[in-house]
Design a protein around this motif. Structure first.
Motif, PDB file in Angstrom:
ATOM      1  N   VAL A  38       0.737  -1.177   0.257  1.00  0.00           N
ATOM      2  CA  VAL A  38       0.379  -0.012  -0.213  1.00  0.00           C
ATOM      3  C   VAL A  38       0.700   1.364  -0.228  1.00  0.00           C
ATOM      4  O   VAL A  38       1.871   1.382   0.579  1.00  0.00           O
ATOM      5  N   ALA A  39       0.382   2.226  -0.161  1.00  0.00           N
ATOM      6  CA  ALA A  39       1.004   3.544  -0.448  1.00  0.00           C
ATOM      7  C   ALA A  39       0.752   4.049   0.850  1.00  0.00           C
ATOM      8  O   ALA A  39      -0.621   4.448   1.237  1.00  0.00           O
ATOM      9  N   LEU A  40       1.730   4.040   1.615  1.00  0.00           N
ATOM     10  CA  LEU A  40       0.913   4.187   3.356  1.00  0.00           C
ATOM     11  C   LEU A  40       0.762   5.710   3.902  1.00  0.00           C
ATOM     12  O   LEU A  40       1.769   6.811   3.745  1.00  0.00           O
ATOM     13  N   PHE A  41       0.129   5.771   3.664  1.00  0.00           N
ATOM     14  CA  PHE A  41      -0.400   7.377   4.445  1.00  0.00           C
ATOM     15  C   PHE A  41      -1.148   7.440   5.745  1.00  0.00           C
ATOM     16  O   PHE A  41      -1.810   6.596   6.461  1.00  0.00           O
ATOM     17  N   ASN A  42       0.086   8.265   6.725  1.00  0.00           N
ATOM     18  CA  ASN A  42       0.547   7.680   7.874  1.00  0.00           C
ATOM     19  C   ASN A  42      -0.120   9.380   8.418  1.00  0.00           C
ATOM     20  O   ASN A  42       0.915  10.645   8.640  1.00  0.00           O
ATOM     21  N   SER A 100      -8.226  -5.105   9.367  1.00  0.00           N
ATOM     22  CA  SER A 100      -7.873  -4.236   8.695  1.00  0.00           C
ATOM     23  C   SER A 100      -6.736  -4.770   7.570  1.00  0.00           C
ATOM     24  O   SER A 100      -5.634  -5.350   7.883  1.00  0.00           O
ATOM     25  N   ILE A 101      -6.007  -4.112   5.627  1.00  0.00           N
ATOM     26  CA  ILE A 101      -5.500  -4.955   5.425  1.00  0.00           C
ATOM     27  C   ILE A 101      -4.074  -4.614   5.825  1.00  0.00           C
ATOM     28  O   ILE A 101      -3.034  -4.962   5.848  1.00  0.00           O
ATOM     29  N   THR A 102      -4.121  -3.315   6.580  1.00  0.00           N
ATOM     30  CA  THR A 102      -2.919  -2.845   7.207  1.00  0.00           C
ATOM     31  C   THR A 102      -2.362  -3.556   8.510  1.00  0.00           C
ATOM     32  O   THR A 102      -1.444  -3.439   8.611  1.00  0.00           O
ATOM     33  N   THR A 103      -3.277  -4.535   9.478  1.00  0.00           N
ATOM     34  CA  THR A 103      -2.261  -4.837  10.351  1.00  0.00           C
ATOM     35  C   THR A 103      -2.644  -6.386  10.637  1.00  0.00           C
ATOM     36  O   THR A 103      -1.874  -6.559  10.753  1.00  0.00           O
ATOM     37  N   THR A 162     -10.131   5.880  -0.112  1.00  0.00           N
ATOM     38  CA  THR A 162     -10.722   5.173  -0.373  1.00  0.00           C
ATOM     39  C   THR A 162      -9.337   4.293  -1.150  1.00  0.00           C
ATOM     40  O   THR A 162      -8.792   5.084  -1.310  1.00  0.00           O
ATOM     41  N   GLU A 163      -9.507   2.763  -1.299  1.00  0.00           N
ATOM     42  CA  GLU A 163      -7.570   1.986  -1.269  1.00  0.00           C
ATOM     43  C   GLU A 163      -8.341   0.802  -2.094  1.00  0.00           C
ATOM     44  O   GLU A 163      -9.717   0.239  -1.503  1.00  0.00           O
ATOM     45  N   GLY A 164      -7.963   1.194  -3.069  1.00  0.00           N
ATOM     46  CA  GLY A 164      -8.482  -0.809  -3.559  1.00  0.00           C
ATOM     47  C   GLY A 164      -9.769  -0.323  -4.423  1.00  0.00           C
ATOM     48  O   GLY A 164     -10.169   0.279  -5.571  1.00  0.00           O
TER      49      GLY A 164
END
Ligand SMILES: O=P(O)(O)OC[C@H]1O[C@H](OP(=O)(O)OP(=O)(O)O)[C@H](O)[C@@H]1O
Ligand SMILES: Nc1ncnc2[nH]cnc12
Length: 176
Positions: free
Chosen positions: A26-30, A99-102, A158-160
């Protein structure tokens, strides 16, 4: 490191592309610690928030500062759904989520103390990114279980897949 350029209001950022699961990056948005992006996103989303919304609900942790700015800009209060149950909570309402990131189960926990702030109210769910939709689905279930009505979902990205039910400022691709 490969990056993906995004624009939030007048602010641009190069997001690092990082792996989150085998074969998925993913393009990490933090937004944590990024005052400029948080302020820009909060102001942009506040302008898109339906007037009928009475309360904002957000999951900890990366979306927390966004909800603060959105609350300040819109004048609507916000409630935080925690990821761990605390001994000081009263009759908490919990759901499991991946979640997708965890990539592994996390808890989403509403303190019973906050239930009366949601029951009978029109609610906007606020998140930084909606990707698999797992977090959104579980938060929606919690809100509906305690008698709130989800009247809007707002996110920076949104993503994906496309998500017409989410009011977002932009869209992130998933990377193989
Ligand atoms: O649509 P989904 O696949 O559920 O992904 C979206 C969620 O993932 C991220 O949270 P994360 O799990 O990274 O937790 P964090 O904010 O506590 O770091 C993000 O802040 C959203 O809440
Ligand atoms: N690209 C992303 N950046 C940060 N959090 C996320 N959650 C899901 N997708 C994400």
């Amino acid at each position: 490191m490969k990056t993906f350029k995004v624009q939030v209001g007048q602010v641009t950022r190069e997001l690092p592309i990082v792996p989150v699961a085998p074969g998925v990056s993913v393009a990490l948005f933090n937004m944590l610690g990024d005052t400029e992006v948080t302020e820009a996103a909060g102001r942009e989303l506040a302008a898109l928030l339906p007037a009928e919304i009475e309360v904002l609900v957000t999951p900890e942790v990366k979306a927390l500062s966004l909800a603060h700015v959105l609350s300040r800009e819109s004048g609507k209060p916000y409630i935080v759904i925690r990821k761990t149950q605390k001994p000081y909570m009263v009759d908490p309402v919990a759901r499991e989520v991946i979640s997708i990131t965890t990539g592994k189960p996390q808890m989403l926990v509403l303190d019973g103390f906050d239930v009366q702030k949601i029951r009978g109210r029109k609610v906007a769910i606020v998140d930084d990114v909606v990707s698999s939709g797992g977090t959104l689905h579980s938060i929606r279930q919690i809100i509906e279980e305690v008698g709130g009505e989800v009247a809007a979902v707002v996110a920076v990205f949104t993503e994906g897949q496309e998500r017409p039910e989410v009011t977002a400022l932009g869209h992130l691709p998933l990377f193989k």
